[in-house]
Design an enzyme around this catalytic site. Structure first.
Site, short mmCIF file in Angstrom:
data_model
loop_
_atom_site.label_atom_id
_atom_site.label_comp_id
_atom_site.label_asym_id
_atom_site.label_seq_id
_atom_site.Cartn_x
_atom_site.Cartn_y
_atom_site.Cartn_z
N TYR A 213 1.24 5.24 0.21
CA TYR A 213 0.51 6.41 0.69
C TYR A 213 1.37 7.67 0.72
CZ TYR A 213 2.86 5.28 5.11
OH TYR A 213 3.80 5.00 6.07
N GLY A 214 2.68 7.52 0.43
CA GLY A 214 3.60 8.65 0.42
C GLY A 214 4.41 8.65 -0.86
N SER A 215 5.74 8.67 -0.73
CA SER A 215 6.60 8.76 -1.91
C SER A 215 6.52 7.53 -2.80
CB SER A 215 8.05 9.00 -1.49
OG SER A 215 8.53 7.93 -0.69
N GLU B 256 12.36 1.48 3.36
CA GLU B 256 11.47 1.87 4.45
C GLU B 256 12.01 1.53 5.85
OE1 GLU B 256 8.88 3.67 3.78
OE2 GLU B 256 9.04 3.42 1.62
N PHE C 96 0.84 -1.19 0.00
CA PHE C 96 0.00 0.00 0.00
C PHE C 96 0.88 1.24 0.00
CE2 PHE C 96 -2.60 3.29 2.18
CZ PHE C 96 -3.63 3.37 1.24
#
Length: 236
Positions: free
Chosen positions: A52-54, A127, A50
């Site tokens: 949701y940012g970069s 991450e 998923f």
């Protein structure tokens, strides 16, 4: 720069080692974390990540399907103290994560089973540099009606980098002046805001933060210019 080469050869990971100190994760620890997640993979299901940012505008890893999706129970939050990448120990910024509450709209990206581990390793090396995230499996409702189990990265409340105050008024001044080897913290928010608008995703928190940063921009620019002048004068 975050690209496949820097993630593959360890340059991205090693660039954080000095700034993060004891919080830095080795390749071995990152690999163990990824394998633990795969061991808990829902049976007979494809692997989705998923974004949701970069990962929305610069995923880097290869995937075979992209679908708009909603993650219930989690919201975007700039709750991680950022001392490297787009921040520094002298001027820490904030990195985005997910915290409990509301929902988050983003993109669900499905990986190819034949290249699953090398591509997922790209995600993990990106991450999990400092352990500020907690990976988990969570249900994501896709726009086409399917509900899939996807890997999400949420805030780790036990991380020394975790901050409880993620309000716009608190984080905006920090983001406005923070910068590092990957660029400015303010640019990240600008890119995120643009990516969400591109996919017709509305997020009140991000919109309010982007607007506040626009208001702070002239002041932040003057501060950075003054800082550079002092540095140059001191070194002359």
């Amino acid at each position: 720069m975050i690209n496949r080469d820097s993630l593959s050869d360890g340059a991205f990971l090693n660039s954080f080692k000095e700034a993060l100190g004891d919080e830095w994760w080795s390749e071995e620890r990152i690999e163990a974390s990824m394998q633990d997640m795969l061991a808990r993979r829902p049976p007979n299901q494809p692997v989705w990540v998923f974004a949701y940012g970069s990962l929305i505008w610069n995923p880097v890893f290869h995937f075979v399907e992209s679908q708009p999706g909603r993650l219930p129970g989690w919201r975007r939050s700039f709750c991680i103290r950022l001392r490297a990448g787009r921040g520094s120990p002298e001027h820490p910024g904030r990195m985005m994560s997910l915290v409990a509450g509301g929902h988050t709209d983003g993109l669900a990206l499905r990986l190819d089973e034949y290249t699953l581990e090398p591509e997922l390793r790209m995600v993990w090396r990106r991450e999990m540099v400092g352990g500020a995230y907690q990976p988990a499996w969570a249900p994501v409702q896709l726009e086409d009606g399917r509900c899939v189990e996807a890997i999400i990265f949420t805030a780790n409340p036990d991380s020394p980098m975790h901050e409880t105050d993620d309000s716009v008024e608190t984080v905006a001044p920090l983001i406005a002046t923070a910068h590092g080897v990957l660029g400015s913290n303010r640019e990240y928010v600008r890119l995120l805001d643009a990516a969400l608008k591109h996919y017709d995703i509305h997020d009140d928190y991000i919109q309010a933060l982007a607007q506040r940063l626009e208001q702070l921009a002239p002041q932040a620019d003057r501060t950075q210019v003054g800082s550079k002048t002092r540095v140059n004068t001191a070194g002359a």
